[in-house]
Design an enzyme around this catalytic site. Structure first.
Site, PDB file in Angstrom:
ATOM      1  N   GLY A  13      58.891 -24.634  45.169  1.00  0.00           N
ATOM      2  CA  GLY A  13      57.645 -25.116  44.595  1.00  0.00           C
ATOM      3  C   GLY A  13      57.276 -24.412  43.306  1.00  0.00           C
ATOM      4  O   GLY A  13      57.937 -23.470  42.866  1.00  0.00           O
ATOM      5  N   LEU A  15      54.738 -22.366  42.477  1.00  0.00           N
ATOM      6  CA  LEU A  15      54.500 -20.943  42.684  1.00  0.00           C
ATOM      7  C   LEU A  15      55.725 -20.261  43.265  1.00  0.00           C
ATOM      8  O   LEU A  15      56.103 -19.165  42.837  1.00  0.00           O
ATOM      9  CB  LEU A  15      53.301 -20.743  43.611  1.00  0.00           C
ATOM     10  CG  LEU A  15      53.039 -19.319  44.107  1.00  0.00           C
ATOM     11  CD1 LEU A  15      52.785 -18.367  42.949  1.00  0.00           C
ATOM     12  CD2 LEU A  15      51.865 -19.307  45.087  1.00  0.00           C
ATOM     13  N   ASP A  48      62.420 -25.520  57.665  1.00  0.00           N
ATOM     14  CA  ASP A  48      61.352 -26.506  57.810  1.00  0.00           C
ATOM     15  C   ASP A  48      60.265 -25.872  58.656  1.00  0.00           C
ATOM     16  O   ASP A  48      60.417 -25.700  59.867  1.00  0.00           O
ATOM     17  CB  ASP A  48      61.897 -27.767  58.480  1.00  0.00           C
ATOM     18  CG  ASP A  48      60.853 -28.870  58.608  1.00  0.00           C
ATOM     19  OD1 ASP A  48      59.655 -28.591  58.378  1.00  0.00           O
ATOM     20  OD2 ASP A  48      61.227 -30.005  58.939  1.00  0.00           O
ATOM     21  N   VAL A  49      59.147 -25.509  58.025  1.00  0.00           N
ATOM     22  CA  VAL A  49      58.117 -24.758  58.739  1.00  0.00           C
ATOM     23  C   VAL A  49      57.454 -25.579  59.832  1.00  0.00           C
ATOM     24  O   VAL A  49      56.768 -25.012  60.701  1.00  0.00           O
ATOM     25  CB  VAL A  49      57.044 -24.210  57.767  1.00  0.00           C
ATOM     26  CG1 VAL A  49      57.679 -23.269  56.756  1.00  0.00           C
ATOM     27  CG2 VAL A  49      56.274 -25.324  57.074  1.00  0.00           C
ATOM     28  N   ALA A  72      53.500 -25.546  51.339  1.00  0.00           N
ATOM     29  CA  ALA A  72      52.270 -26.309  51.580  1.00  0.00           C
ATOM     30  C   ALA A  72      52.448 -27.746  51.123  1.00  0.00           C
ATOM     31  O   ALA A  72      53.308 -28.046  50.299  1.00  0.00           O
ATOM     32  CB  ALA A  72      51.093 -25.674  50.836  1.00  0.00           C
ATOM     33  N   TYR A 133      42.471 -31.794  53.042  1.00  0.00           N
ATOM     34  CA  TYR A 133      43.293 -30.682  52.566  1.00  0.00           C
ATOM     35  C   TYR A 133      42.657 -29.346  52.925  1.00  0.00           C
ATOM     36  O   TYR A 133      43.307 -28.455  53.481  1.00  0.00           O
ATOM     37  CB  TYR A 133      43.484 -30.796  51.055  1.00  0.00           C
ATOM     38  CG  TYR A 133      44.185 -29.613  50.444  1.00  0.00           C
ATOM     39  CD1 TYR A 133      45.517 -29.320  50.754  1.00  0.00           C
ATOM     40  CD2 TYR A 133      43.527 -28.780  49.536  1.00  0.00           C
ATOM     41  CE1 TYR A 133      46.163 -28.234  50.189  1.00  0.00           C
ATOM     42  CE2 TYR A 133      44.175 -27.705  48.962  1.00  0.00           C
ATOM     43  CZ  TYR A 133      45.490 -27.429  49.286  1.00  0.00           C
ATOM     44  OH  TYR A 133      46.126 -26.348  48.724  1.00  0.00           O
ATOM     45  N   LYS A 137      44.125 -26.349  55.483  1.00  0.00           N
ATOM     46  CA  LYS A 137      44.340 -24.969  55.041  1.00  0.00           C
ATOM     47  C   LYS A 137      43.457 -23.997  55.819  1.00  0.00           C
ATOM     48  O   LYS A 137      43.882 -22.878  56.135  1.00  0.00           O
ATOM     49  CB  LYS A 137      44.076 -24.850  53.544  1.00  0.00           C
ATOM     50  CG  LYS A 137      45.049 -25.632  52.672  1.00  0.00           C
ATOM     51  CD  LYS A 137      46.470 -25.101  52.763  1.00  0.00           C
ATOM     52  CE  LYS A 137      46.699 -23.904  51.891  1.00  0.00           C
ATOM     53  NZ  LYS A 137      48.116 -23.481  51.843  1.00  0.00           N
TER      54      LYS A 137
END
Length: 269
Positions: A13, A15, A48-49, A72, A133, A137
């Site tokens: 990603g 970040l 794969d989380v 995420a 979203y 989170k």
């Protein structure tokens, strides 16, 4: 491979890529991705989380000294079901695996866990999400802290870079290039953070004994309009008369307005 080892989830990603590049100069980086992506820094590891057994197995085999969890599903990248599977359930799986092997866990959350009605927000203000979203989170934060009380959960704001457009700016630039008028919200306030600053903070937090929630963001508060115009200008995008200000409040009550964060504690650390 040299020790210590750090596992970065979401390493493909925006970040995660910067984080892997910076971390690889001092650690053995295990770059976790949910599909092969040809990461440029670290050793790529399929992870794969959303699959708990796989997370427990992979982390148990690698036994990293630290895990920096950036994986995420963000707005515009998937529906609320996928957001929940990755942001809430996936975060729980990573936290359980980190706790099982004694790995230091640094997890990335978001300022959007707040409702935007009581800024500025200190680190320990409980979540009050008003959209899917933010809810996913916030659930992830709760799951992480329950599974691994020693973990640190980082709440950043808008993440931008100076050598690669962030996803939001890139989207605006693409639509402007196509001649489509765009609205930038003048009533949404954030604390943009340079991706390199955030990446360095995450790396340092992997070696600092701090638990709980921590705001990591820039000190300068900007409206989404001011931020968007500055980023488009930086990248040389000619907006002409295609960009105008607007009010997010006019669109309903699911966009947090004032999300200014207090960052004193992070700066002290």
């Amino acid at each position: 491979m040299a020790e210590p080892a750090v596992l970065i989830t979401g390493a493909a990603g925006y970040l995660g890529r910067r984080l892997a590049e910076r971390a690889s100069t001092r650690w053995n980086v295990l770059a976790g991705t949910h599909r092969r992506s040809g990461v440029k820094a670290g050793t790529e590891v399929l992870l794969d989380v959303t699959e708990r057994d796989a997370v427990m197995r992979v982390v148990g085999r690698l036994r990293p000294r630290a895990i920096i969890h950036t994986a995420a599903v963000n707005p515009g990248q998937g529906d609320e079901t996928n957001m929940w599977r990755v942001n809430a359930e996936g975060s729980q799986h990573v936290a359980e695996a980190a706790h099982a092997v004694g790995a230091r866990l640094v997890a990335v959350s978001t300022d959007i866990v707040h409702n935007g009605g009581a800024a500025p927000y200190a680190d320990d203000v409980p979540p009050s999400p008003i959209n899917g979203y933010g809810q996913s989170k916030a659930a992830g934060e709760e799951a992480i802290r329950a599974a691994d009380p020693a973990a640190v959960v980082v709440r950043p704001s808008l993440i931008y870079g100076l050598d690669e457009m962030d996803r939001g700016t890139a989207g605006f630039a693409e639509r402007i290039a196509a001649g489509n008028p765009q609205v930038l919200f003048s009533d949404v306030i954030r604390n943009p953070v340079w991706v390199e600053t955030l990446a360095e903070a995450l790396i340092r937090l992997a070696t600092v004994e701090h638990a709980g929630v921590l705001n990591v963001a820039g000190r300068q508060a900007l409206s989404r309009e001011a931020f968007g115009r500055r980023m488009l200008a930086y990248w040389g995008v000619d907006v002409g008369d295609l960009v105008r200000p607007g009010l997010a409040a006019d669109l309903g009550d699911t966009i947090p307005l004032d999300l200014r964060l207090v960052v004193d504690r992070a700066e002290a650390l």
